[in-house]
Each structure stands twice: as structure tokens, then as C-alpha cells.
Scaffold this active site. Structure first.
Site, mmCIF file in Angstrom:
data_model
loop_
_atom_site.group_PDB
_atom_site.id
_atom_site.type_symbol
_atom_site.label_atom_id
_atom_site.label_comp_id
_atom_site.label_asym_id
_atom_site.label_seq_id
_atom_site.Cartn_x
_atom_site.Cartn_y
_atom_site.Cartn_z
ATOM 1 C CB CYS A 338 41.084 75.845 19.208
ATOM 2 S SG CYS A 338 39.912 76.290 17.901
ATOM 3 C CG HIS A 423 44.523 79.169 17.747
ATOM 4 N ND1 HIS A 423 44.865 77.879 18.068
ATOM 5 C CD2 HIS A 423 43.366 79.087 17.022
ATOM 6 C CE1 HIS A 423 43.973 77.046 17.554
ATOM 7 N NE2 HIS A 423 43.057 77.752 16.922
#
Length: 506
Positions: A338, A423
Site C-alpha cells: 500500500c 493488505h
């Protein structure tokens, strides 16, 4: 309407989340349909529900403890602190504003209404709702606009139990002081105590527990022993002090230990991504804040962050850019997730989060990142190394790959540098093992991932340990009476500032 209970704490990190999860698992084992609830959570660790709503990771964990699907109503208000003293307000799973502390205070009456609506909805659909407070209920400067502790309890008529951390010391003073600082109206709802993180001889503690009962008129409902090695969806960076260095105690399958260094950004988010790595036998996970801490790592992970541009500047100020470039040139593994993935690219254009405009990235991946006003919230499914991978996405930065790459989940890879916005990918056992095998080969380590490590099974085992904690060390009959009947009448009221032992009955 169903039964409910609020678990408050004398301080942050007293163990509210763990006790709430333990009560949820204890009730679920008995066939009770139970839901967790936290009106307001401040955390950079979040999760995406099946319908695309963002909630705190702790509430997702508690839902798993309750054996129900997490949903936005379980955490109606989520605050995500940024780099400028402001926080993003996520309401019912969607971002609605960026506010400072004083601005947020003015929004609280409306947010309390929404929280109460969500709590009432859950109480209509579940047998029991176990609510978790935030921080301490005795923050007297914030009480008039409180929506997560006694403000919620008084509005919904919830009995309250207060958890104190005896390991940090001063637990009796913290409990007595918490009660004494509350108004008479609030005190009437506080029905008992949990002493958490106890280690030692219970016989030495017993006189103190009895004195606390005599001084406050409220019983200790449980003395919960210290449990090490849980690592269940830590809520905030306070928890990092207990996991600065961790590794499974089981011996590695091969001859070598695999060393993983995770860059500890000031505003790192979803650092739970590395939990699955730490559960692998022979994998040692350490937090890194200095360049020398990257030197002997077989894998360096750049995790997520709430402030990509600010944390990239911090990384450079700390002198960590050169070692990362040297690693990539030498073919030593680097993984960005991310915000960490965004840093690895060539250019970051941010007019949303930092408003810094165009910023040079580390240049290790051929990508360009443009921050958009709309937050991406998704639950993607894909494949890597021939293994099915499920994850979740939470980001404003949209990454475009500009050629010369090898696909990696939704991101890309060049040599020993990987990047993805997903994630939770490392929680997929087959994918994690395949990645670690390649990392070990690149690092020249004789390391083989254990073939039978199941992260999902490990989580279930640890949630069961929380259920055991309540079942074996709490007065469950008394706890159930509170859940079923509310706070008992006639509880003593301590006048603020009264001498010890002075209580009045109204």
C-alpha cells in the site's frame, strides 16, 4: 431489545479489546448470537467488510471471536490520524471529513446519534452486544461530548465493567480514581472490575481485591493472567512496544533463520500485515527505524502508512533511502504494501493527503501514483505463484504501472522488489510460503517454510485462548447477570475527592 454490556478501561492498552473479544468468544461457544461494538475508534489499523465498508481491525477480530461477519454498524465512527494533526473521519465505513480535534468535538452530538442508532440496530438483531470503550471513561475534559464511554453508557443504559492493567502498576489507584472522577449518574452504571495482565502469586493480590471491593462497593469480576504471544490485530502503536522483535519459537525447517525488517513509519497503518510472517517457524520480524537495522535483513518490508509523502520524507531523513537502493541493486528482496508500494515508485502526485503536489519516489518500481479524493475500499481476489490470494484495499493513491514490469497481484515486480496495494495477502498460507521460499533463495538462506502453518487456524486458536481466559478466570455467573439485568441498584457513589473508603448511598 437484546442485552448489552460496555467494557471500559482505566487507560489505553489496558486490555479492553482483548476482554471484549474474550467475552464474545465465551458467549459464542454457548450458542449465544453476540456482536461486538465500538462507537468510536481511533486507529490506523482497519479492515474492509464484505460490502466494502472500513472499520477498525480490532472490531473485525472481535467479530471473528463472536463467529459473525464484521459490518460497519460494529464500528460506526473510525478516526484515522494524519500527518498534520488532523484525522480522517470514517462514518459507517466511508470517509466523510478531515478534521482537527476542536472541529471534531463539534460533530460529536450528531455522531452519538448515529452510534446509538447502530447500537440499537445490533441489539435488535443479536442476543447480546458487547461494547468496547475508548481510552478511559474518566477523561473529565471530554465527558460532555463523549460518545464511546459513559456518554454511550448513559444514553443506552449499559452496565459497565472497567479493565485495569496491573502489569504497569498502580491498578488500584487507577480503578478507584476512575470511579471517583465520574459523576453520580455515571457511577451508577459501573458495576465491576477486571484486573488484567496479572502475573505472580494470587494470594498476595487477594487482600487488595477485597479492599477494592470495600472501598468502591464493586466486585472484581476476574483476575486475568498475562497472556503472551497473542498479537491479535493490535489497535494502535502503543501495542508495538510489545512486538518490537518477535519470531516463532519453533526451529526453522532449514538450517537458517530468515530475518525480516519492517520499517516503522511514524504513521504506519495496517502493521498487522506482518503478523502472519511472525508466525512462521524460523522467521524473525523486527521493527526498523535506522539504516543499520536493514543491513542484515533478508527481506525489508515497507508497510502501509496514513501519510505516504510525510513518511517518505521521514525515511529519507533517517538515511534509509540509500540502503534500500543498494538492496535493490544487489538483488536483495524488498516488499512494499500500500503506502510502502507507493513510495517505491517513480513519482507521487498528492493534492489530497499531504497536498504536496508531485514528489519523487524511491524509483525502484516503474510506477506513478496519483492521489484521488475518493478512497478505494475493496476485497480483491487474485493469484500469485499459482496460489489463490485474498486481500483488502484501503487507499487514496491510485498506482499506474508504466511498463517494464512483472505483474504481482494488482501491483508489479522488478527483480527483487515487489509492490502491492493489497493488505492481508500474507495471511494466505500458500502465497506466503511461496514468497518466503523465493526470498530465502535470493538471500542465500537455507530456509524452508513449514508446510503446515495455518494462519487462520492460529488465529482461531488464539481467539479460543481469549474465550478460555474469561471462562476460567472470570466470575461468569456475575458477568451474565450484568449482561442480562444491567447494573444493580444501590451501588455506592464516591464523591469526587472523598477520603478513601468514604462512599454514599443514594
Amino acid at each position: 431489545m437484546s442485552k448489552a454490556l460496555l467494557v471500559a478501561g482505566t487507560t489505553s492498552d489496558a486490555g479492553k479489546s482483548v476482554v471484549t473479544a474474550g467475552i464474545c468468544r465465551w458467549l459464542a461457544r454457548q450458542g449465544v448470537r453476540v456482536a461486538p461494538f465500538k462507537a468510536q475508534n481511533m486507529s490506523l489499523n482497519s479492515f474492509v467488510t464484505a460490502d466494502g465498508a472500513e472499520i477498525g481491525r480490532a472490531q473485525a477480530m472481535q467479530a471473528q471471536a463472536a463467529r459473525v461477519e464484521p459490518e460497519a454498524a460494529m464500528n460506526p465512527v473510525l478516526l484515522k490520524p494524519g500527518a498534520d494533526g488532523r484525522s480522517q473521519v470514517v462514518l459507517l465505513g466511508r470517509p466523510v471529513a478531515e478534521v482537527g480535534a476542536l472541529d471534531y468535538r463539534e460533530r460529536k452530538p450528531v455522531l452519538l446519534e448515529r452510534a446509538l442508532e447502530c447500537l440499537a440496530d445490533l441489539r435488535d438483531r443479536y442476543d447480546v452486544v458487547v461494547c468496547e470503550g475508548a481510552g478511559s471513561p474518566a477523561e473529565i475534559n471530554l465527558r460532555d461530548r463523549d460518545i464511546a464511554n459513559m456518554g454511550l453508557a448513559t444514553a443506552a443504559g449499559l452496565p459497565v465493567v472497567v479493565v485495569g492493567d496491573i502489569d504497569r502498576g498502580g491498578v488500584f489507584a487507577a480503578m478507584y480514581g476512575t470511579l471517583a472522577l465520574l459523576s453520580a449518574e455515571d457511577q451508577r452504571l459501573v458495576a465491576g472490575w477486571f484486573v488484567n495482565k496479572f502475573r505472580g502469586d494470587a494470594r498476595l493480590l487477594a487482600p487488595g481485591l477485597e479492599m477494592l471491593r470495600e472501598l468502591t462497593g464493586r466486585p472484581v469480576l476476574g483476575t486475568l493472567p498475562m497472556l503472551s504471544g497473542l498479537w491479535l490485530d493490535a489497535e494502535d502503536s502503543l501495542d508495538l512496544s510489545t512486538v518490537v522483535q518477535r519470531g516463532d519459537t519453533a526451529a526453522p525447517v532449514g538450517a537458517d533463520v530468515l530475518r525480516v525488517a519492517v520499517v516503522r513509519f511514524p504513521r504506519l497503518s495496517n502493521f498487522t500485515d506482518v503478523d502472519a510472517l511472525a508466525q512462521e517457524p524460523g522467521v524473525l520480524v523486527r521493527w526498523a527505524t535506522r539504516p543499520e537495522e536493514l543491513a542484515d535483513a533478508d527481506l525489508v518490508v515497507l508497510p502501509g502508512t496514513r501519510a505516504t509523502v510525510a513518511d517518505l520524507a521521514w525515511l529519507r531523513e533517517r538515511g534509509m533511502e540509500a540502503p534500500l537502493r543498494a538492496r535493490a541493486a544487489a538483488g536483495l528482496p524488498v516488499l512494499g504494501v500500500c503506502g510502502g508500494y507507493q513510495m517505491l515508485g517513480r513519482t507521487i502526485v498528492d493534492e489530497v493527503e499531504s497536498k504536496a503536489g508531485a514528489v519523487d519516489g524511491l524509483g525502484l518500481l516503474p510506477t506513478r501514483v496519483v492521489f484521488g479524493a475518493e478512497k478505494v475500499l475493496a476485497r480483491p481476489v487474485g493469484e500469485a505463484y499459482g496460489e489463490r490470494v485474498e486481500g483488502y484495499e484501503i487507499h487514496h493513491g491510485v498506482v499506474s504501472v508504466e511498463g517494464g514490469d512483472e505483474p504481482f497481484l494488482d501491483g508489479c515486480r522488478v527483480g527483487a522488489v515487489w509492490g502491492t496495494t493489497w493488505h492481508g495477502a500474507l495471511e494466505n498460507d500458500g502465497f506466503r510460503r511461496a514468497l518466503l521460499r523465493e526470498v530465502a533463495g535470493m538471500a542465500g538462506r537455507d530456509f524452508t517454510p513449514a508446510p503446515d502453518t495455518s494462519f487462520a487456524a492460529l488465529r482461531e486458536e488464539r481467539l479460543d485462548r481469549l474465550g478460555d481466559l474469561i471462562e476460567e478466570h472470570a466470575d461468569t455467573d456475575a458477568l451474565w447477570k450484568l449482561i442480562e439485568g444491567g447494573a444493580p441498584g444501590g451501588l455506592p457513589i464516591l464523591p469526587p475527592g472523598a477520603p478513601l473508603g468514604v462512599a454514599t448511598h443514594e
